[in-house]
Design a protein around this motif. Structure first.
Motif, short mmCIF file in Angstrom:
data_model
loop_
_atom_site.label_atom_id
_atom_site.label_comp_id
_atom_site.label_asym_id
_atom_site.label_seq_id
_atom_site.Cartn_x
_atom_site.Cartn_y
_atom_site.Cartn_z
N LEU A 1 22.91 32.32 -44.65
CA LEU A 1 23.30 33.64 -44.02
C LEU A 1 24.34 33.64 -43.08
CD1 LEU A 1 19.32 33.50 -43.22
CD2 LEU A 1 20.58 34.92 -45.00
N PRO A 2 25.20 34.54 -42.97
CA PRO A 2 26.17 34.79 -41.97
C PRO A 2 25.57 35.08 -40.80
CG PRO A 2 25.87 36.79 -43.41
CD PRO A 2 25.15 35.59 -43.93
N THR A 3 26.33 34.62 -39.56
CA THR A 3 25.56 34.77 -38.43
C THR A 3 26.00 36.31 -37.90
OG1 THR A 3 27.92 33.87 -37.30
CG2 THR A 3 26.05 32.36 -37.51
N SER B 1 21.21 35.57 -33.61
CA SER B 1 20.57 36.91 -33.28
C SER B 1 18.94 36.75 -33.48
CB SER B 1 20.91 38.20 -34.22
OG SER B 1 20.74 37.72 -35.50
N THR B 2 18.29 37.57 -32.76
CA THR B 2 16.75 37.62 -33.10
C THR B 2 16.57 37.81 -34.49
OG1 THR B 2 16.36 38.16 -30.70
CG2 THR B 2 14.46 38.71 -32.39
N GLU B 3 16.98 38.74 -35.29
CA GLU B 3 16.73 39.13 -36.28
C GLU B 3 17.37 37.90 -37.49
OE1 GLU B 3 18.13 42.68 -39.70
OE2 GLU B 3 19.62 42.00 -37.98
N GLY C 1 30.06 29.87 -38.47
CA GLY C 1 29.61 31.44 -38.84
C GLY C 1 28.50 31.66 -39.83
N GLN C 2 27.79 30.31 -40.07
CA GLN C 2 26.70 30.42 -41.22
C GLN C 2 25.68 29.63 -40.79
OE1 GLN C 2 28.66 28.85 -44.62
NE2 GLN C 2 29.15 30.81 -45.54
N GLY D 1 22.86 22.24 -34.89
CA GLY D 1 23.58 23.22 -34.42
C GLY D 1 22.76 24.42 -33.80
N LEU D 2 21.46 24.20 -33.86
CA LEU D 2 20.34 25.43 -33.16
C LEU D 2 20.43 25.56 -32.02
CD1 LEU D 2 17.50 25.23 -35.95
CD2 LEU D 2 19.77 26.28 -36.18
N GLU D 3 20.99 24.83 -31.01
CA GLU D 3 21.17 25.01 -29.50
C GLU D 3 22.11 26.12 -29.25
OE1 GLU D 3 24.53 22.17 -31.00
OE2 GLU D 3 22.45 22.16 -31.14
#
Length: 229
Positions: free
Chosen positions: A220-222, A122-124, A158-159, A116-118
């Protein structure tokens, strides 16, 4: 108290952002200035070896080897400070490049699986994920004496989920707690990153005759919780 806590969190996040900017600056300086200077020195040495006598060429050969080693070392430091692929292509490519370099450098079995990394987050969040993987893998190699490390990163619903497992020297739960409280294994930095992004981190580790190893799990939440406040 709540207001002071939120302000402290915001300050820490600005500090992390400033640290990343400083890493990027140092990486550019190393790559552009020192790297180019060393490359120019290498070219001059090669020219000298071609035009000088055989005896001089033999004397210069070890120096050329040292310069090659310095160039490789500068590139390694620069990439560790700020992986260029993270900004240019994204998290997936940066993670794979990091794992490949660590496997080649240490002669270990390291794997990375992503899903799913396509989807661009966020940059952070990308920076936090990369630093968490970097810290956990480095700890597994240096401190746990692992010969195999498996990294899994998945982005969905969302995660962002991160799992790093190794077959290294296991720790008892008491040792895990003691080292975490003492600030070892990079846990303090990882936990603070995760906390400020509204996520969760868990560490499991066992030690027995039958099984050793450790596992770091991060969710981590997106959309960071503090960013929504």
């Amino acid at each position: 108290m709540r207001g002071a806590y939120d302000q402290l969190g915001a300050l820490h996040r600005r500090l992390e952002s400033a640290k990343e900017e400083e890493r990027a600056f140092l990486a550019r300086e190393l790559h552009d200035e020192m790297g180019q200077s060393l490359t120019a020195l290498k070219l001059r040495l090669q020219l000298l070896m071609r035009t000088a006598g055989q005896a001089a060429a033999n004397e210069a050969a070890p120096v050329l080897g040292l310069v090659d080693g310095l160039i490789a070392h500068v590139r390694k430091i620069s990439a560790d400070l700020r992986p260029p692929l993270l900004d240019e292509i994204g998290l997936d490519a940066a993670l794979r490049a990091f794992i490949d370099s660590q496997a080649a450098r240490n002669g270990l079995q390291l794997t990375v699986h992503t899903q799913g990394l396509e989807q661009r987050c966020s940059t952070e969040l990308q920076r936090a994920c990369f630093r968490i993987v970097q810290e956990a893998v480095t700890n597994a190699i240096r401190h746990a004496q692992a010969s195999r490390v498996d990294v899994r990163v998945a982005l969905s619903e969302g995660q962002l989920q991160i799992v790093i497992e190794d077959d290294g020297r296991g720790l008892s739960s008491e040792e895990v707690a003691r080292k975490a409280n003492a600030g070892h294994l990079g846990l303090v930095g990882m936990r603070e990153r995760v906390r400020l992004l509204g996520g969760e981190l868990s560490l499991s580790s066992t030690r027995s005759d039958a099984r050793t190893g450790g596992c770091v799990r991060v969710v981590l939440p997106t959309v960071p919780a503090l960013a929504q406040a």
